[in-house]
Design a protein around this motif. Structure first.
Motif, PDB file in Angstrom:
ATOM      1  N   LYS A 144       0.772  -1.130  -0.013  1.00  0.00           N
ATOM      2  CA  LYS A 144       0.136   0.064  -0.080  1.00  0.00           C
ATOM      3  C   LYS A 144       0.727   1.303   0.005  1.00  0.00           C
ATOM      4  CE  LYS A 144      -3.333   2.515   2.816  1.00  0.00           C
ATOM      5  NZ  LYS A 144      -4.267   2.871   1.624  1.00  0.00           N
ATOM      6  N   ALA A 165      -2.454  -3.549   0.308  1.00  0.00           N
ATOM      7  CA  ALA A 165      -4.104  -3.051   0.337  1.00  0.00           C
ATOM      8  C   ALA A 165      -4.118  -2.385  -0.861  1.00  0.00           C
ATOM      9  CB  ALA A 165      -3.967  -2.605   1.255  1.00  0.00           C
ATOM     10  N   ASP A 167      -7.054  -0.611  -1.578  1.00  0.00           N
ATOM     11  CA  ASP A 167      -8.186   0.496  -1.515  1.00  0.00           C
ATOM     12  C   ASP A 167      -7.889   1.858  -2.141  1.00  0.00           C
ATOM     13  OD1 ASP A 167      -6.180   0.884   0.438  1.00  0.00           O
ATOM     14  OD2 ASP A 167      -7.646   1.777   1.900  1.00  0.00           O
ATOM     15  N   SER A 168      -8.852   2.657  -2.436  1.00  0.00           N
ATOM     16  CA  SER A 168      -8.772   4.088  -2.995  1.00  0.00           C
ATOM     17  C   SER A 168      -9.181   5.100  -1.853  1.00  0.00           C
ATOM     18  CB  SER A 168      -9.442   3.827  -4.344  1.00  0.00           C
ATOM     19  OG  SER A 168      -9.142   5.193  -4.886  1.00  0.00           O
ATOM     20  N   PRO A 169      -8.569   5.227  -1.130  1.00  0.00           N
ATOM     21  CA  PRO A 169      -9.103   6.360   0.109  1.00  0.00           C
ATOM     22  C   PRO A 169      -9.536   7.781  -0.370  1.00  0.00           C
ATOM     23  CG  PRO A 169      -6.670   5.831   0.423  1.00  0.00           C
ATOM     24  CD  PRO A 169      -7.092   5.039  -0.613  1.00  0.00           C
ATOM     25  N   ASP A 196     -12.402  -3.082  -3.382  1.00  0.00           N
ATOM     26  CA  ASP A 196     -11.314  -2.222  -3.156  1.00  0.00           C
ATOM     27  C   ASP A 196     -10.586  -2.241  -4.475  1.00  0.00           C
ATOM     28  OD1 ASP A 196     -12.065  -1.421  -0.608  1.00  0.00           O
ATOM     29  OD2 ASP A 196     -10.270  -2.294   0.322  1.00  0.00           O
TER      30      ASP A 196
END
Length: 259
Positions: A144, A165, A167-169, A196
């Motif tokens: 990440k 990870a 995800d696309s915060p 995600d």
């Protein structure tokens, strides 16, 4: 003639010694926080500047695992620097502590990206590094991390995420990415939701990021790490085939970036 031959053999022996990978620890600062990195290089390979590779650690912090990867990269002719996100001596004792410490940075992207970029600065400062040829690789938490480094707008040629990870915060940060992206992912990884992955792809596509993703069958989280054991039912386990294949994919990616 025997004397001359002996001198030649001594010289060859010295050259062989110099060709061995060398390492050192590098202490640096983030304000009052002391960080401890690790650099590896082959003196025989850096008579001229060579690509530099930043290595971002998994959630247990910088360990012998990352140092070993640095040595492997040095054997390939690169200068490799393993950064320290947590701080000198701050090493979780167990997964519960690791989840807490890593969560501090996952929930504070500004601090996370700051520490990532401080590590990048240290890599650029190392002898023999070509500042125009830079890549980063990371594992789990560090997988990440290299994506966050790219999202920060760091001037790197490419990043490789191993079982990180996805995800696309902050999707709007995709527009900051200058790097090409390679994602090596376990097809059976239970810790990375498909939602995600879809969000990440959407972010990258909307920002016109040059990305590629490889799925490894039978692989779960931590598939490059022998210390994860071999029980897939735990969700994290070593997979020798996926480890080897992803390393080969990384080398091909680097050849594209730097040749």
């Amino acid at each position: 003639m025997r004397f001359v031959f002996a001198l030649l053999m001594i010289g060859m022996g010295a050259s062989l010694v110099q060709a061995e990978v060398q390492t050192k620890e590098v202490t640096y600062q983030d304000g009052d926080v002391t960080l401890e990195g690790f650099v590896a290089w082959d003196p025989a390979a850096i008579s001229e500047p060579v690509p530099g590779i930043l290595v971002v650690h998994q959630w247990m912090g910088q360990t012998n695992y990352e140092r070993g990867r640095c040595k492997q990269l040095a054997e390939l002719g690169y200068v490799a620097f393993a950064l320290d996100i947590y701080g000198k001596g701050n090493r979780p004792a167990n997964p519960q502590e690791a989840a807490k410490v890593s969560g501090t940075f996952k929930n504070n992207s500004a601090l996370y990206r700051k520490r990532l970029n401080l590590g990048l600065q240290q890599l650029l400062a190392q002898k023999g590094v070509d500042e125009n040829q830079i890549a980063a690789i990371g594992y789990c938490f560090g997988g990440k991390g290299v994506l966050e480094l790219a999202r920060s707008g760091a001037d790197v040629d490419g990043v490789v995420s191993f079982h990180g990870a996805l995800d696309s915060p902050s999707p709007e940060d995709g527009k900051n990415i200058k790097a090409k992206v390679l994602i090596c992912h376990g097809a059976d990884d239970p810790f990375v939701p498909e939602a995600d992955i879809d969000a990440m792809k959407k972010e990258f596509n909307e920002a016109n990021v040059d990305w590629q993703m490889i799925y490894y069958s039978g692989a779960v989280h931590s598939f490059t790490q022998p210390m994860a054991g071999n029980d897939n039912s735990r969700g994290a386990a070593y997979n020798a085939k996926a480890d080897q294949r992803s390393w080969v994919a990384m080398k091909a990616f680097f050849a594209e970036l730097f040749d």
